[in-house]
Motif scaffolding. Structure first.
Motif, mmCIF file in Angstrom:
data_model
loop_
_atom_site.group_PDB
_atom_site.id
_atom_site.type_symbol
_atom_site.label_atom_id
_atom_site.label_comp_id
_atom_site.label_asym_id
_atom_site.label_seq_id
_atom_site.Cartn_x
_atom_site.Cartn_y
_atom_site.Cartn_z
ATOM 1 N N PHE A 45 0.823 -1.212 0.000
ATOM 2 C CA PHE A 45 0.000 0.000 0.000
ATOM 3 C C PHE A 45 0.859 1.265 0.000
ATOM 4 N N ASP A 46 1.987 1.223 0.716
ATOM 5 C CA ASP A 46 2.860 2.403 0.747
ATOM 6 C C ASP A 46 3.406 2.728 -0.631
ATOM 7 N N SER A 47 3.717 1.685 -1.392
ATOM 8 C CA SER A 47 4.379 1.931 -2.675
ATOM 9 C C SER A 47 3.377 2.118 -3.810
ATOM 10 N N ALA A 48 2.087 1.885 -3.536
ATOM 11 C CA ALA A 48 1.087 1.994 -4.607
ATOM 12 C C ALA A 48 0.855 3.457 -4.986
ATOM 13 N N PRO A 49 0.578 3.720 -6.275
ATOM 14 C CA PRO A 49 0.222 5.095 -6.652
ATOM 15 C C PRO A 49 -1.082 5.461 -5.939
ATOM 16 N N THR B 85 -6.289 -1.324 -12.342
ATOM 17 C CA THR B 85 -5.056 -1.974 -11.864
ATOM 18 C C THR B 85 -5.274 -2.691 -10.528
ATOM 19 N N ILE B 86 -4.337 -3.567 -10.212
ATOM 20 C CA ILE B 86 -4.315 -4.248 -8.908
ATOM 21 C C ILE B 86 -4.212 -3.225 -7.771
ATOM 22 N N PHE B 87 -3.522 -2.108 -8.033
ATOM 23 C CA PHE B 87 -3.378 -1.079 -6.998
ATOM 24 C C PHE B 87 -4.738 -0.456 -6.683
ATOM 25 N N GLU B 88 -5.490 -0.101 -7.724
ATOM 26 C CA GLU B 88 -6.827 0.462 -7.509
ATOM 27 C C GLU B 88 -7.730 -0.560 -6.823
ATOM 28 N N TYR B 89 -7.712 -1.792 -7.336
ATOM 29 C CA TYR B 89 -8.606 -2.825 -6.810
ATOM 30 C C TYR B 89 -8.421 -3.006 -5.301
ATOM 31 N N LEU B 90 -7.175 -3.198 -4.875
ATOM 32 C CA LEU B 90 -6.957 -3.516 -3.457
ATOM 33 C C LEU B 90 -7.202 -2.306 -2.559
ATOM 34 N N GLN B 91 -6.908 -1.120 -3.063
ATOM 35 C CA GLN B 91 -7.175 0.066 -2.256
ATOM 36 C C GLN B 91 -8.683 0.286 -2.084
ATOM 37 N N ILE B 92 -9.446 0.088 -3.164
ATOM 38 C CA ILE B 92 -10.898 0.277 -3.045
ATOM 39 C C ILE B 92 -11.499 -0.836 -2.182
ATOM 40 N N LEU B 93 -11.023 -2.080 -2.387
ATOM 41 C CA LEU B 93 -11.538 -3.192 -1.574
ATOM 42 C C LEU B 93 -11.321 -2.924 -0.086
ATOM 43 N N GLN B 94 -10.165 -2.379 0.243
ATOM 44 C CA GLN B 94 -9.883 -2.058 1.646
ATOM 45 C C GLN B 94 -10.879 -1.003 2.170
ATOM 46 N N GLN C 192 5.585 2.742 -15.404
ATOM 47 C CA GLN C 192 4.814 3.728 -14.639
ATOM 48 C C GLN C 192 3.888 4.538 -15.534
ATOM 49 N N ARG C 193 4.423 5.020 -16.674
ATOM 50 C CA ARG C 193 3.537 5.675 -17.636
ATOM 51 C C ARG C 193 3.026 4.555 -18.508
ATOM 52 N N CYS C 194 1.907 4.004 -18.130
ATOM 53 C CA CYS C 194 1.547 2.646 -18.527
ATOM 54 C C CYS C 194 1.245 2.482 -20.015
ATOM 55 N N VAL C 195 2.113 1.764 -20.705
ATOM 56 C CA VAL C 195 1.814 1.328 -22.060
ATOM 57 C C VAL C 195 1.542 -0.177 -22.022
ATOM 58 N N ARG C 196 2.387 -0.915 -21.298
ATOM 59 C CA ARG C 196 2.214 -2.370 -21.223
ATOM 60 C C ARG C 196 1.810 -2.798 -19.817
ATOM 61 N N TYR C 197 0.967 -3.805 -19.754
ATOM 62 C CA TYR C 197 0.598 -4.351 -18.461
ATOM 63 C C TYR C 197 0.219 -5.812 -18.598
ATOM 64 N N ILE C 198 0.276 -6.542 -17.494
ATOM 65 C CA ILE C 198 -0.208 -7.927 -17.504
ATOM 66 C C ILE C 198 -1.655 -7.897 -17.051
ATOM 67 N N ASP C 199 -2.491 -8.630 -17.759
ATOM 68 C CA ASP C 199 -3.910 -8.624 -17.459
ATOM 69 C C ASP C 199 -4.352 -10.033 -17.074
ATOM 70 N N SER D 233 10.020 0.002 -8.292
ATOM 71 C CA SER D 233 11.073 -0.648 -9.074
ATOM 72 C C SER D 233 10.681 -0.718 -10.544
ATOM 73 N N MET D 234 9.581 -0.033 -10.896
ATOM 74 C CA MET D 234 9.054 -0.117 -12.250
ATOM 75 C C MET D 234 9.762 0.873 -13.168
ATOM 76 N N ALA D 235 9.918 0.502 -14.434
ATOM 77 C CA ALA D 235 10.508 1.414 -15.417
ATOM 78 C C ALA D 235 9.625 2.647 -15.528
ATOM 79 N N GLU D 236 10.246 3.844 -15.560
ATOM 80 C CA GLU D 236 9.409 5.033 -15.730
ATOM 81 C C GLU D 236 8.882 5.100 -17.155
ATOM 82 N N HIS D 237 9.767 4.839 -18.118
ATOM 83 C CA HIS D 237 9.380 4.965 -19.519
ATOM 84 C C HIS D 237 9.139 3.607 -20.153
#
Lengths: 324, 324
Positions: free
Chosen positions: B21-25, B165-174, B70-77, B204-208
């Motif tokens: 949670f600390d590291s999530a956007p 994203t997983i970040f949104e999902y878990l933050q809203i679920l909480q 981070q500037r999301c072009v690719r993601y795992i779904d 640790s994610m690539a910015e670009h």
């Protein structure tokens, strides 16, 4: 230092492409797709009555996915709303082109851009006598979406084909290109789709869902062979080709666009930066860099209008040159 | 051999969750979401007039994504149509529950399952006097989608919140779980979303955008901390909890469902096999394995109807037990 000379590296690429297609899961209803393409191209090349033949553009739109498991639960996706491809399709049709719209399932459709995210639930209501009616303020947007879209399909000027995975995308693109080969310089490719650079070859893919119990997940993805080379060399060598380069880092964008132009012998590369792509793009050609901006004095203008105008002009010059 | 004892491993999990949670956007409009939740739960707990309080279920639906840049072009779904969650929502509302529907943008919505893929373009036409009307044979499906959906929202029984994203999902679920804490045993979690097991920590994610020029792509993803533990232990300890286990390999499915039941102290785990999940599921409880099948004598029956009936029965017994 890369010691491979041109022909060795071309032979390598050919082998990579062959291996990609050989290992891909077979495309569903390939024969049906090819039949539709043939009919569409024939209809637009020799329209009934006194109409003159239409030029044909293949617009690709949306992002491809790369499955990580054969029975696909997880996959890598390339983000793209499909806005660019859908809007450009409208302007190509307006300019008299027939459009083969190769789009990712679920992305934006032509004539639908001004609708909310979930149009059915947001734009309609059930009146007291239980008929369905359009809600204000969506009346005009809904009317435009439904009537213009149907008119394009019914008029025979829009053929829609959908994909999800990189395997489907490249197999359908190949079928389209080979069907368009005989159109020569009248054919255009406008490759706005966000295509995966990396994939997991189908045969080396896990059959079942990857288990999470055993620590971190290490993955190795290999590069998708550069199909633009095959498109230009074999599939449809006379076609006018426009590819897209999207980067988040503006410092490397133009350099990468120029590299792509030369490497794949494109006629134009449209360079987009992720954060400003709806405001402006730079079109890179053999000897120019043309900044194309939307008309900022108009609230509802878009960058696709001047972009397609530019492309249509250049394509006309190309057709004329090819006729000499 | 795992030498960690229970409390050490719990402390480790707490640290992992905190670090996630600390590291999530940061979640957009967190305050707005919490306000909506509070109002929805209050309205259904103390409905105006003589209505009796409704039980509240949080239904999660669709798959989460894991950004690779981070500037999301690719993601795992994670693949999930959202069909299960959307259909189950309808049956929960029919059974008198208020539903918080936490869904992936673009997936199936309640009351919309019998519609085609692109309802606006396929179900409507523009008549000669240029009014928009529903095409046959879609009249009934469109009416149902629009009127039942609006009725559920207008009646205050359906609150929809979306994630990607997983970040949104878990933050809203909480946020949802903490808002539901005071409902005690009247609260239900029906966790049908396909949640990523692995992620790339934001920092640790690539910015670009990751460049493709330099050979194969090697990626290391780490496990998403098991939030079900936190849900049961801290966020809403009295809630009745149902989680889902999806596998493509039927041989390991029930075993994994039983493990999840014990490990996360769920009340029920619904075990699905990918290829048969629309026909049948097995509900695993502390001492039973119950096979639930759709009524095959009816063409339009679904497995969610008997599944929700079973769950509502078990939840009622749980509420009664908790009152003793």
């Amino acid at each position: 230092m890369d010691s491979r000379n041109g022909s060795v590296s071309e032979a390598l690429l050919d082998a990579e492409i062959e291996s990609f297609f050989d290992s891909a899961p077979p495309l569903k209803d390939r024969a049906g797709i090819i039949k539709k393409l043939k009919e569409f191209i024939e209809y637009n090349s020799t329209p009934p009555g006194k109409g003159s033949p239409r030029r044909v553009v293949c617009v690709t739109s949306g992002g491809t996915t790369v499955p990580l498991e054969q029975r696909c639960v997880r996959y890598i996706d390339n983000f793209s709303s499909g806005h660019r491809g859908a809007t450009s399709t409208e302007y190509f049709i307006k300019a008299g082109y027939a459009v083969i719209f190769l789009y990712r399932r679920g992305t934006f459709q032509p004539y639908c851009q001004s609708l909310p995210e979930d149009p059915l639930l947001e734009c309609f209501e059930c009146s007291d006598d239980s008929t369905i009616q359009v809600r204000q303020p969506h009346t005009e947007a809904v009317k435009r979406a439904v009537s213009d879209h149907h008119a394009a399909i019914a008029g025979g000027h829009l053929l829609k084909l959908s994909f999800t995975t990189i395997f489907e995308y490249l197999q359908i693109l190949q079928s389209i290109a080979m069907s368009m080969k005989d159109l020569g310089s009248l054919a255009v490719f406008y490759l706005a789709a966000a295509v995966s650079d990396f994939y997991v070859p189908w045969k080396s893919m896990a059959e079942h869902k990857i288990q999470s119990a055993s620590g971190p997940l290490d993955m190795r993805l290999v590069q998708v062979p550069k199909m633009l080379s095959a498109l230009k060399k074999e599939w449809a060598p006379m076609a006018f080709c426009i590819s897209f380069k999207l980067e988040t880092d503006s410092k490397i964008l133009l350099e990468k666009a120029e590299m792509a132009l030369k490497k794949y012998r494109m006629h134009m590369v449209v360079a987009n930066e992720l954060s400003t792509r709806k405001e402006e793009v730079t079109v890179v050609t053999g000897n120019e860099k043309i900044l194309v901006c939307r008309d900022k004095t108009q609230a509802d203008s878009d960058v696709e209008e001047p972009l397609i105008e530019l492309i249509v002009g250049r394509h006309s010059a190309y057709v004329k040159d090819s006729d000499l």
